[in-house]
Scaffold this motif. Structure first.
Motif, PDB file in Angstrom:
ATOM      1  N   GLY A   6       0.798  -1.219   0.000  1.00  0.00           N
ATOM      2  CA  GLY A   6       0.000   0.000   0.000  1.00  0.00           C
ATOM      3  C   GLY A   6       0.830   1.268   0.000  1.00  0.00           C
ATOM      4  N   SER A 171      -4.618  11.466  -6.663  1.00  0.00           N
ATOM      5  CA  SER A 171      -6.001  11.381  -7.132  1.00  0.00           C
ATOM      6  C   SER A 171      -6.312  12.627  -7.976  1.00  0.00           C
ATOM      7  CB  SER A 171      -6.939  11.314  -5.929  1.00  0.00           C
ATOM      8  OG  SER A 171      -6.886  12.537  -5.235  1.00  0.00           O
ATOM      9  N   TYR A 178      -0.708   7.032  -2.403  1.00  0.00           N
ATOM     10  CA  TYR A 178       0.094   6.068  -1.648  1.00  0.00           C
ATOM     11  C   TYR A 178       0.866   6.806  -0.559  1.00  0.00           C
ATOM     12  CZ  TYR A 178      -1.527   3.268  -5.475  1.00  0.00           C
ATOM     13  OH  TYR A 178      -2.342   2.639  -6.372  1.00  0.00           O
TER      14      TYR A 178
ATOM     15  N   LYS B  45      -6.005   6.732  -0.507  1.00  0.00           N
ATOM     16  CA  LYS B  45      -6.907   5.671  -0.977  1.00  0.00           C
ATOM     17  C   LYS B  45      -6.175   4.402  -1.383  1.00  0.00           C
ATOM     18  CE  LYS B  45     -10.937   8.279  -2.532  1.00  0.00           C
ATOM     19  NZ  LYS B  45     -10.550   9.649  -2.960  1.00  0.00           N
ATOM     20  N   GLY B  46      -5.066   4.572  -2.055  1.00  0.00           N
ATOM     21  CA  GLY B  46      -4.313   3.406  -2.513  1.00  0.00           C
ATOM     22  C   GLY B  46      -3.764   2.595  -1.352  1.00  0.00           C
ATOM     23  N   LEU B  48      -5.066   2.295   1.616  1.00  0.00           N
ATOM     24  CA  LEU B  48      -6.162   1.581   2.246  1.00  0.00           C
ATOM     25  C   LEU B  48      -6.522   0.338   1.421  1.00  0.00           C
ATOM     26  CD1 LEU B  48      -7.694   2.223   4.802  1.00  0.00           C
ATOM     27  CD2 LEU B  48      -9.509   3.238   3.415  1.00  0.00           C
ATOM     28  N   ALA B  49      -6.476   0.495   0.100  1.00  0.00           N
ATOM     29  CA  ALA B  49      -6.888  -0.591  -0.781  1.00  0.00           C
ATOM     30  C   ALA B  49      -5.904  -1.760  -0.742  1.00  0.00           C
ATOM     31  CB  ALA B  49      -7.043  -0.071  -2.208  1.00  0.00           C
ATOM     32  N   LEU B  50      -4.619  -1.425  -0.674  1.00  0.00           N
ATOM     33  CA  LEU B  50      -3.602  -2.478  -0.797  1.00  0.00           C
ATOM     34  C   LEU B  50      -3.142  -3.059   0.525  1.00  0.00           C
ATOM     35  CD1 LEU B  50      -1.140  -1.232  -3.578  1.00  0.00           C
ATOM     36  CD2 LEU B  50      -2.558  -3.286  -3.614  1.00  0.00           C
TER      37      LEU B  50
END
Lengths: 239, 118
Positions: A6, A171, A178, B45-46, B48-50
């Motif tokens: 992540g 975003s 990240y 967001k990334g 949290l997703a990974l």
């Protein structure tokens, strides 16, 4: 230095896997050529050493902690390709079983700790110590420098890999997707801690253990990365 | 056989490994997405997703749900034993494809050198 899942964008961890694949392939070829059943356990021991030494978390001012890697020591004793394999194996077990370092980040973590660290250590040691079999003052200085500089190069690479994340993956609204900290912050934090503390620890481990192994003749050392476990005293005397 | 000393060294390190628990702070940059969210004001967001892509059985070298100190030390010791054991076993399997005993290229040269010396 273990980057978790992540933290890295796919456009970072993908290419780093891409870099590591041919290196892993070459390392395994190299090992098939130079090792046999008898000396393979040395590689296993080196890997186990790296695994367990990374469990010794050292607290530092500021409330964080860190640890040595053992890459420099393994590179000096068994050579950089053996170090690449053994440290990668330690990192893989850490990631899969203990959640220390991510699966997606395994390429990145191997790149810093199993490639940059041992290869830089090996060449620094060779540059300073030469090819002599005797473990004298030059060898000690070489081992100490190799430990200190190599872990710091690995730390810097980790800081760069993390620090570029907000630059390359955001975003639509510009929010980092990240790891959100900037290069300046990652370099200050990670390199700072390694320059001041963990570099010294890695350096001490490298020089003390390699010195002990050479002196005690537990392994016959014939210059860096050239252990010949099968031919005991012969290599020490002839080279 | 002197190599036994190396195994002994690893075992001693494993037994001493809970010393690593004296460091209470985590490593810089090894936080959960939530912790990062607290620090910077938003959860990327990334991340949290990974983050929970993979389930590690002994996450953080701990037994699941071990709250008290003693269990934590026990879990750490067990983790050291499991980690080292796994590594030794994997290399044992990897060694299957290697030649038995016969010296490989480089050791062969050395053996020759050693013989000449004598």
């Amino acid at each position: 230095m273990h980057i978790p899942d992540g933290y890295l964008s796919p456009q970072t961890y993908g290419p780093l896997y891409g870099v590591m694949l041919p290196l892993w392939y070459r390392a395994s070829k190299n090992i098939k050529r130079t090792l046999n059943k008898k000396n393979m356990p040395l590689l296993a021991l080196a890997s186990a050493f790296s695994f367990v030494i990374m469990m010794f978390n050292i607290p530092i001012p500021g409330g964080t902690s860190g640890h040595a890697i053992g890459s420099a020591l393994i590179a000096i004793i068994l050579g950089p390709w053996s170090a690449l394999i053994s440290v990668t194996m330690a990192l893989t077990v850490q990631a899969l079983v203990f959640g220390d370092g991510g699966i997606t980040a395994l390429g990145a973590n191997s790149f810093t700790m199993a490639f940059i660290a041992p290869f830089s250590a090996y060449y620094i040691y060779r540059f300073i110590a030469g090819r002599s079999a005797v473990f004298g003052r030059r060898q000690k200085v070489g081992a100490a420098m190799a430990g200190y500089i190599s872990i710091n190069l690995a730390a810097l690479a980790t800081a760069l890999i993390l620090g570029i994340q907000p630059l390359i993956a955001t975003s639509a609204t510009g929010q980092p997707l990240y790891f959100p900290y900037s290069l300046k912050v990652t370099i200050m934090a990670i390199s700072g801690a390694h320059l001041l503390f963990f570099g010294v620890v890695e350096s001490l481990i490298t020089v003390l253990v390699s010195g002990y192994l050479a002196k005690s003749k537990i392994l016959s050392l014939s210059g860096p990365g050239m252990i010949r476990p099968q031919v005991k005293e012969a290599t020490v005397e002839t080279t | 056989m002197k190599r036994r000393k190396l195994y002994l060294g690893i075992i001693i390190l494993a037994i001493l490994s809970p010393l690593g628990l004296l460091a209470t702070g985590s490593a810089w940059g090894e936080w959960t997405a939530k912790q990062v969210g607290k620090q910077v004001g938003f959860v990327p967001k990334g991340m949290l997703a990974l983050e929970s892509l993979w389930y590690s059985p002994l996450r953080g070298y701990r037994l699941p749900g071990s709250g008290n100190k003693l269990l934590h030390v026990g879990g750490y010791l067990l983790s050291a034993a499991i980690g080292i054991g796994l590594i030794l076993i994997i290399f044992k399997f990897l060694a299957i494809s290697l030649p038995d005993d016969q010296p490989n290229e480089e050791t062969k040269n050395d053996l020759k050198k050693g013989a000449e010396h004598k």
